[in-house]
Design an enzyme around this catalytic site. Sequence first.
Site, PDB file in Angstrom:
ATOM      1  N   LYS A  44       1.682  -3.366   8.804  1.00 15.61           N
ATOM      2  CA  LYS A  44       2.873  -2.517   8.698  1.00 15.61           C
ATOM      3  C   LYS A  44       4.086  -3.304   9.175  1.00 15.61           C
ATOM      4  CE  LYS A  44       3.040   1.863   9.157  1.00 15.61           C
ATOM      5  NZ  LYS A  44       3.097   3.282   9.473  1.00 15.61           N
ATOM      6  N   ASP A  53       4.008  13.029  14.401  1.00 16.36           N
ATOM      7  CA  ASP A  53       4.110  12.935  12.942  1.00 16.36           C
ATOM      8  C   ASP A  53       2.756  13.176  12.260  1.00 16.36           C
ATOM      9  OD1 ASP A  53       5.518  12.662  10.616  1.00 16.36           O
ATOM     10  OD2 ASP A  53       5.598  10.474  10.643  1.00 16.36           O
ATOM     11  N   VAL A  59       3.794  -0.952   4.241  1.00 12.87           N
ATOM     12  CA  VAL A  59       2.435  -1.362   4.625  1.00 12.87           C
ATOM     13  C   VAL A  59       1.831  -2.232   3.516  1.00 12.87           C
ATOM     14  CG1 VAL A  59       0.161  -0.538   5.348  1.00 12.87           C
ATOM     15  CG2 VAL A  59       2.185   0.842   5.837  1.00 12.87           C
ATOM     16  N   GLY A  86       8.494   6.146   6.980  1.00 13.59           N
ATOM     17  CA  GLY A  86       9.705   6.163   7.783  1.00 13.59           C
ATOM     18  C   GLY A  86       9.886   4.947   8.673  1.00 13.59           C
ATOM     19  N   PHE A  87       8.788   4.268   8.995  1.00 13.48           N
ATOM     20  CA  PHE A  87       8.899   3.147   9.932  1.00 13.48           C
ATOM     21  C   PHE A  87       8.861   1.784   9.262  1.00 13.48           C
ATOM     22  CE2 PHE A  87       7.026   6.645  12.445  1.00 13.48           C
ATOM     23  CZ  PHE A  87       8.044   6.799  13.372  1.00 13.48           C
ATOM     24  N   GLY A  88       8.478   1.751   7.996  1.00  5.23           N
ATOM     25  CA  GLY A  88       8.409   0.459   7.315  1.00  5.23           C
ATOM     26  C   GLY A  88       7.453   0.487   6.151  1.00  5.23           C
ATOM     27  N   LEU A 105       0.830  -1.212   0.000  1.00  9.71           N
ATOM     28  CA  LEU A 105       0.000   0.000   0.000  1.00  9.71           C
ATOM     29  C   LEU A 105       0.857   1.253   0.000  1.00  9.71           C
ATOM     30  CD1 LEU A 105      -2.653  -1.118   2.652  1.00  9.71           C
ATOM     31  CD2 LEU A 105      -3.093  -0.668   0.236  1.00  9.71           C
ATOM     32  N   GLY A 106       2.038   1.144   0.555  1.00  5.79           N
ATOM     33  CA  GLY A 106       2.940   2.294   0.606  1.00  5.79           C
ATOM     34  C   GLY A 106       4.030   2.067   1.631  1.00  5.79           C
TER      35      GLY A 106
END
Length: 432
Positions: free
Chosen positions: A125, A221, A111, A107-109, A103-104
């Site tokens: 995620k 964020d 999805v 910054g954290f990983g 899906l996209g």
Amino acid sequence: MEADAVNRHSSSAGNPFNQTSSTDPSAQVIAAVVIVIVVIIKIVILVVVCLKRAEARRSSVGPDSGFMPPTMLKFLGDMEREKTISFTSQQLAIATDNFKHLLGSGGFGSVYKGVFSNGTMVAVKVLNGTSDKRIEEQFKAEVSTLGRTHHVNLVRLYGYCFEKCLRALVYEYMGNGSLDHYLFRENKKLGFEKLHEIAVGTARGIAYLHEDCQHQIIHYDIKPGNVLLDANFCPKVADFGLAKLCHRDNTHIAMTGGRGTPGYAAPELWMPSPVTRKCDVYSFGMLLFEIIGRRRNMDVTLPDSQEWFPTWVWTKFEKGELGDLMSACAIEAKDTEMAERMVKLALCCVQYRPEPRPLMSLVVKMLEGALEVPTPSNPFRFMNAAPSPGFLPLMAWDPSAFDSNSSQTVTGSTFVNGTPIMTKYGICAPSN
Ligand SMILES: Nc1ncnc2c1ncn2[C@@H]1O[C@H](COP(=O)(O)OP(=O)(O)O)[C@@H](O)[C@H]1O
Ligand SMILES: [Mg+2]
């Protein structure tokens, strides 16, 4: 005699079996047997139907789904009881068809879209980094707190996976994706009124995190990519609690060091100053500008004066020329009052110092029109002609250099004189 005849007549009227009863005892027995048979047949039909339904339910869990029925039943039970679920990597691999539908990424990983065999759609995620055993208990405790944080304007966290090979969070799936798409790509699809509703819902979600849930959660964020829209375009804030979950070395409330996304991160996040929930108010203000303009705050394709939208808005507000702004943003006459309120509020939210920025609960009331928006002072008055040299190439807001959708983290002691925007526009931190 006459009365007896009447009695006999009335007692036989409602029951066809009674008509022969007075005359034929064997017929009475036959009637009783027929009743018993009918009742037995009904019971048998009922039992068969119940068994069939139970069988259908078992097969919908599906042996080929990879979930054994007891696991799935526990999973469904946990979901109903709103408990945070611990998934195995195998379950997530099956649900996402081996992480096929991306899906996209942020910054954290990354999805991935997934679906469980009971039909529940999820977004998985996959977190960057390793599953360090030392943080497992803390990770689980925090995820469980986040999983219990429920609000109509927050994306629900169903559970997590913490295995050597996979660290992931499992969220409810939001059918219409993130708000950035409707602001910057399909920016005609949602009318101004709907965008205003989305702003109110988003503010309510953040206000809940700050003021109403058991342990205050600062988001760090807030940006259009973290406002997700369900099938009815109801907004839900995503990724709350993630900053803390993924930065173990900082404390929750008072942490320092750059984080968040350039363009949305409050000045104090880039400087060695204490950080409070007011940093989310700043980011919300930046988001509000983008909602008003249905454009990115930074757009280098526009003439210089409009390149950075917030300063252009301030100039127009200061000169009393908001009419220009309304026509540039294609805001219809019926929406101008609401838009003016949003402009003033956005300017209040992005005040340089955290103290004058309003609390999110007040932001909600002002957006709703239940509270007057105070006249903002110039948030950009710390303008300085000389941007800090050396730092500019690294940090200046440049959409081609930065993936402006991603959370960027400046670690360690990299403190700066201002945010990327401040640097580019020569805005310097006021001396204390
Ligand atoms: N729960 C979800 N439902 C649907 N799409 C999602 C969900 N979570 C994230 N996404 C999509 O995945 C993209 C990447 O998300 P993320 O990794 O959080 O990055 P970022 O927050 O930086 O945009 C988002 O822009 C969004 O389109
Ligand atoms: Mg996100």
